[in-house]
Design a protein around this motif. Sequence first.
Motif, short mmCIF file in Angstrom:
data_model
loop_
_atom_site.label_atom_id
_atom_site.label_comp_id
_atom_site.label_asym_id
_atom_site.label_seq_id
_atom_site.Cartn_x
_atom_site.Cartn_y
_atom_site.Cartn_z
N PHE A 11 8.73 -0.78 1.16
CA PHE A 11 7.76 -0.53 0.25
C PHE A 11 8.10 -1.37 -1.39
O PHE A 11 9.38 -2.01 -1.80
CB PHE A 11 8.16 1.15 -0.52
CG PHE A 11 8.11 1.69 0.98
CD1 PHE A 11 7.24 2.34 0.77
CD2 PHE A 11 8.93 2.04 1.31
CE1 PHE A 11 5.83 3.61 1.55
CE2 PHE A 11 8.17 3.04 2.13
CZ PHE A 11 7.22 3.49 3.13
N TYR B 285 5.07 6.18 -4.30
CA TYR B 285 4.61 7.33 -4.55
C TYR B 285 5.30 8.01 -3.21
O TYR B 285 6.58 7.64 -3.05
CB TYR B 285 2.65 7.72 -3.42
CG TYR B 285 2.30 6.91 -4.31
CD1 TYR B 285 1.96 6.85 -5.17
CD2 TYR B 285 2.32 4.99 -3.60
CE1 TYR B 285 0.36 6.31 -6.04
CE2 TYR B 285 1.71 4.25 -3.86
CZ TYR B 285 0.86 5.27 -5.48
OH TYR B 285 -0.40 4.12 -5.77
N THR B 286 4.99 9.49 -3.55
CA THR B 286 5.81 10.32 -2.53
C THR B 286 7.94 10.50 -2.95
O THR B 286 8.09 10.52 -4.14
CB THR B 286 6.24 10.67 -1.14
OG1 THR B 286 5.97 9.58 -0.79
CG2 THR B 286 4.70 10.32 -0.63
N GLN B 287 8.87 10.40 -1.99
CA GLN B 287 9.96 10.61 -2.81
C GLN B 287 10.51 8.73 -3.95
O GLN B 287 11.02 9.20 -4.13
CB GLN B 287 11.06 10.13 -1.45
CG GLN B 287 10.80 11.25 -0.37
CD GLN B 287 10.12 10.83 0.55
OE1 GLN B 287 8.91 10.35 0.36
NE2 GLN B 287 10.08 12.24 1.54
N ARG B 288 9.49 8.04 -3.29
CA ARG B 288 10.05 6.77 -4.57
C ARG B 288 9.60 7.17 -5.67
O ARG B 288 9.67 5.70 -6.36
CB ARG B 288 9.11 5.33 -3.64
CG ARG B 288 10.10 5.51 -2.22
CD ARG B 288 9.59 4.32 -1.66
NE ARG B 288 8.02 5.28 -0.98
CZ ARG B 288 8.18 5.98 0.87
NH1 ARG B 288 8.95 6.67 1.07
NH2 ARG B 288 6.98 6.67 0.44
N GLU C 280 0.96 12.59 -9.28
CA GLU C 280 0.53 11.75 -10.02
C GLU C 280 -0.90 10.73 -10.09
O GLU C 280 -1.24 9.63 -10.56
CB GLU C 280 0.93 10.07 -8.49
CG GLU C 280 2.27 10.40 -8.52
CD GLU C 280 3.35 9.53 -9.14
OE1 GLU C 280 2.41 8.18 -9.12
OE2 GLU C 280 4.07 9.50 -10.43
N LEU C 281 -2.07 11.40 -9.94
CA LEU C 281 -3.42 11.33 -10.13
C LEU C 281 -4.05 11.03 -11.30
O LEU C 281 -4.93 10.73 -11.36
CB LEU C 281 -4.33 12.00 -8.98
CG LEU C 281 -3.91 11.73 -7.67
CD1 LEU C 281 -4.77 13.34 -6.76
CD2 LEU C 281 -3.89 10.24 -7.00
N ILE D 83 0.98 -1.54 0.26
CA ILE D 83 -0.32 0.26 -0.29
C ILE D 83 0.72 0.94 0.12
O ILE D 83 1.74 1.27 0.38
CB ILE D 83 -1.18 -0.26 1.01
CG1 ILE D 83 -0.48 -0.34 2.41
CG2 ILE D 83 -1.70 -1.47 1.29
CD1 ILE D 83 -0.72 -0.05 3.49
N SER D 84 0.15 2.41 -0.12
CA SER D 84 1.27 3.40 -0.83
C SER D 84 2.01 3.91 1.03
O SER D 84 2.83 4.36 0.66
CB SER D 84 0.35 4.78 -0.89
OG SER D 84 -0.64 5.12 0.75
N SER D 85 1.64 3.64 2.19
CA SER D 85 2.61 3.86 3.00
C SER D 85 3.51 2.07 3.52
O SER D 85 4.38 2.71 3.87
CB SER D 85 1.75 4.20 4.40
OG SER D 85 0.82 2.54 4.60
N GLY D 86 3.41 2.08 2.43
CA GLY D 86 4.69 0.28 2.69
C GLY D 86 3.87 -0.22 3.72
O GLY D 86 2.83 -0.34 4.50
#
Lengths: 196, 1091
Positions: free
Chosen positions: B320, B354-357, B378-379, B299-302
């Motif tokens: 991640f 997402y984010t830094q990744r 990204e969306l 998931i997005s939060s890993g």
Amino acid sequence: MASAEQSPVPLQHHNLCSRIILLARKIRSDVASLLESYVERQGLDRTISLDSVDGVPVAAVEQGGELTVAEQLGANLQAYRAFQALLGEVLEEQRSHLTPLDTDFHASIQAVLLQVAALAYQLEELLALLGHSRPAWEAAGPEAPGRHSLFEMKLRGLKVLQELAHWTVRSVRDLRQVAMHSQGSGTAAPDSQFSA
Amino acid sequence: MWDNPSLRCLLAIAFLHLLGLIYSQETGFPEAPENLKCITHDLNRMICSWDATSSANLGLTYKICYTNSEPFSPVCIETEGKRADIPVTIGSTNIQITTLNASGTPLATETFVLPEENVSLIPLTPQILNLSADFSTYTLYLKWNDSGSVFQYELDASWQIQILHKETLETVALINYDSKLTGKDSILSWDWTSDIPLECTSYYVKIRCYINEPYFTGRKEWSEWSPIRTVPEKDTKPNSPMVFPQDKVVLVGSNVTFCCLYNEGESIKFMKYGSKSYPLLRLNKWSSAIKVQNVSASISSGTNVWCLLEPDGLEGTVLFVGYAPDTPQNLSCETHTFINITCSWKPGRATELYTQRQTKYILFERISKENVTCEVDELKPEHHCNFSVHANQKIYNFTLGASNPLGQAESSLLIDVTQRVHLETPDKFTVSTNSSTNAHLSWYIPGNFIQIRLLCQIEINNSNSEQQLQSVSMAGAENSNYRAWVDALHPYATYTFRVRCSASEHFWRWSEWSEGKKLTTLEAPPARGPDIWRERSPVGETLTVFWKPLLLSEANGIILSHEVSCYSREIMLKAHEVPVPLNSTEIKLGGNDCLISVVAKNRAGSSPPSRITSMDLPSDNVKTELAIATGNGIYISWPSDPNVTCGYTLKCCISSGSEPCKVDWEMFPSNATDAVIKSALFQPGVRYNFSLYGCKHSGYQLLQNITGYMKELPPKVAPNFTVEETSSDSILVKWEDIPVEDCQGFLKGYILYFAKGEKSSSKTSFTDEENKTEKNITDLTKKSLRILDLQGKTSYRLGLRAYTVGGIGPLKDLYVVTKENSVGLIIAILIPVAVAVVLGVVTSILCYQKREWIKETFYPDIPNPENSKALQFQKNICEGNTALKTLEMNPCTPNCVEVVETQSTVLKIEDTEIISPVADSELPEDGSDPETGSHVVVSYCPPIIEEEISSPPIDEPVGSSQVIYIDIQSMYQPQVNPEEEPEINFVTTAGYKPQMQLPINAMKMESHSPTEEDLDKTVGYRPQANTNVWKLDSPDSPISIQSNNENGSFGSPCSINSRQFLIPPKDYEDSPTHNNTGWSFTNFFQNKPND
């Protein structure tokens, strides 16, 4: 009649206490649902031990003796000021590192953050109304980003929300005592004491 | 003695020692060198060592003289040790080693011939220069010196690197690495990536070397291992518990090992990946690991990985899991303003990071060597990135690179920016006009288009949704307004304009349409005069002038009025203005004809006049012609009239609903002879009348009237018809015309149907009639028809329908009965009567002539029974009977007649036979012959004697066969148990059976008896006629079956005393049975064929 004989100040105390209690209950309700979504989005378990997470005001702190109203309200105020800062960090961590696309989730945290800020403001008002001085802001500012690992961020956010929920319970209890005390004595004595 | 093995062993040792002594004596001294061994590290010099006994001779030295081949003199060196460094020579080396004592006296000399094969090449032990680690990538970096300068020429070298881990120094990997020595010292480097985070445990490295000299024939061996090196930073346990790797990104499907480091005194309770615990792998005393195979996208939060420590403690990390970036798809670059080039693409498969990744995009232009980091959302399904347009650069070679922690991808695109112009949507679009046919348009396009021309498209929509596109090309400008104008617009029309633009020379894409702007052009005078017609009143005093309103496209504005003028010889007699919406006016002529002029007026002016003369020319013999319906119009034709010079006018008056009819007309040129008239007011099945006028020099003349339908339909109603006259073989039918409004078309005829049929018949349509006859009456003047050749006194059904081209109308029918044919009736009566009379006369004559024969045959003389002895009864039989009168019943009434026979089973058998046909085959087995062998005993018993049929004792002997006379007084008294009476349904007892109570089986008897003879054998009293004759109903009536009256014999001729049937039943049974033999004339006629 009793209410007609009350002076305006105790009435204001009472009303303000009621508003704070109502807001605390609202925060508790919102935090409860926020906790559910937080745990789900972070892939965490509610039963996970958070003892190792520090830096979050803990509601169930044993007090050495009986606290005065001013001390009790001051503790509440300091806690919510801390939560205000912590929630801001949690929100930023979620936006930047953990759940960047989940804007609804961010909005939920933001809503709780605003309510906590409002609660802190009302507590300041109450303290002023009772004639107590406001405690100064503690210097503990937001921690430098990158100090925590992502897992620690998750745990910390969970602990912030859990302790915030506990604090709302404590605040409701404290505010009820303040309200009862102000009703009983007509006005709250600055040095009134009640057990924590 | 020799069998003792110990003794033999001792003897062997002594023998060997003796041999040694002998050898030493041969070489001279025991200090003689032996076991010469030589190794080389650099193929230049070699180190030779030997063994020599030196225990008893301290201060020994060795003189080594070596030579390679004959031309060279030997080289000698002295050494105190038992090793010497001598050069490596090609081929073999002769080495003489002399052992010298302390005073320099040779003690022993030994000469060795050392071939190259006996020399070992062992490289120098390599030294690790540097060992470092990148903990984020689990990679170890190793550096060492290859000592290439040792050799003077290029050589192949192999290196073996051993990775060890844990405190037990377990080998993790043993890797071979090949290099080439160049004759100079080189620093070699090598890296190795671990499966396990390097933090999880200690890692150690050592290395050794092997030189592959192809021309060296000696032994080539690996060097010694280098001293072991430890990965420096992590060779001790961590300060605090941690889980590794920290916040790592891996590919979907990877196998990942996580380790948990903990302090002394702690232990791991469990370790989880997500919500699942995995088995722990102990790495060392402060580290344990889990291995997760084939990880799926997180998931997005890993995905969390954590270990729970005892006594307390929780440590974790986040993993991640995603994908490397997909190749950017549909990369397209274009410029909107010539300021920036906008490249767009689709990212392809989501990386789940997402984010830094998340994926980072860099747009690189190769010609200018500039790159731009793209900020993407990204969306959004499509990403965009802007690159600045460079002056004097038309060609751009873009490479879009996508990268994330798991990989990278790229797409390239080469464009000429002048051919990729996609203009912005035209802005500030305005439309204006100051005429009835033109409009001015203006719009703004941002951007610098000085170097290209623009092509703009103007869309013009009118109020009828008709669309028109006009293209206009114009020079490009920089952030400028662009103008255009359109003409040929229609006066007083509302238009909606839009505009879009593109590059003119190299079309790429149109811009978006600008917003629509509405514009109404100014009014203009009507384009033409209205269509006019006039009608004179019957007396000719007044003239009604009609005109048609102009179409919107002709009116050019709002028609305010019509001016009607009357001219006579160019002099206007009258004029008046008729406001809208009137479209006719009356003019009093006063006996004079004039030229009528009508002009339509709007705010902008008047139309050209329309003129028509008021004069009508007389018409003779005007005929009415029929028009042809075309389905959607009326086809009208007329003969050409050479006198018609100014066209034809076809006028009609069409009424719609209850409103008065509206005069309408249509004009045709003089050469026209036909036309198809169409109107929205025309309805199918409605008759329309037209008048055709010819325009001649002096006026209008009515040429002909025309009537027709737009579409003919079947008649709406059936014609009324009646039967005027009926005879025995004909019917006269008359009908009436159908009203015109019900015809719905031109009548083409009638169809008359007739067929036999009663009014009560269920048939509703003549189509159901099989024998119907139909007559098609096409002569419309005919209003009656006589139908001939009918049958008398027969009901006929008649039907009449009218039809048009559109179809056949509904049916009207009636029933009529023809009269009876009296002649036939008379004939039908007279012929049978005459035949009967003739037959009677002939029979009488024959009987009279043959009367004697008949008498002898049918009526012979009957002998007197009183004279017969056979019929004389004894007196004791009938006491009190004074006379022997056989048939006298009173006063001697026998009670019972019993006939005694020897064979007594007949009666039962007979009954059984009747009941069951099976008994028929059983009887002969009993030896009884029902026909010949037995005497049928007729037992006459006046009372009813019944037995149950259920148990007929076929073989039961009957004890007595005497005729029993039963008292006549008790003849109706039942002799069976009254309680059993309801169950008794079959009478088996022979004898007299009451003729009202014969069971139903008696009837069945008939149907079951196989032959007529069986019936004859039925015992008991028989009615004296065929019982069928006496039935109340027909034989097949179910009532008669159930009534048990099969043998019912009301009024049957029977005698109480009779022992035999007076008339044999067979006579009746032989006679044919007819239920209804009556004959009627009706039947006679009915049986005749219908024709």
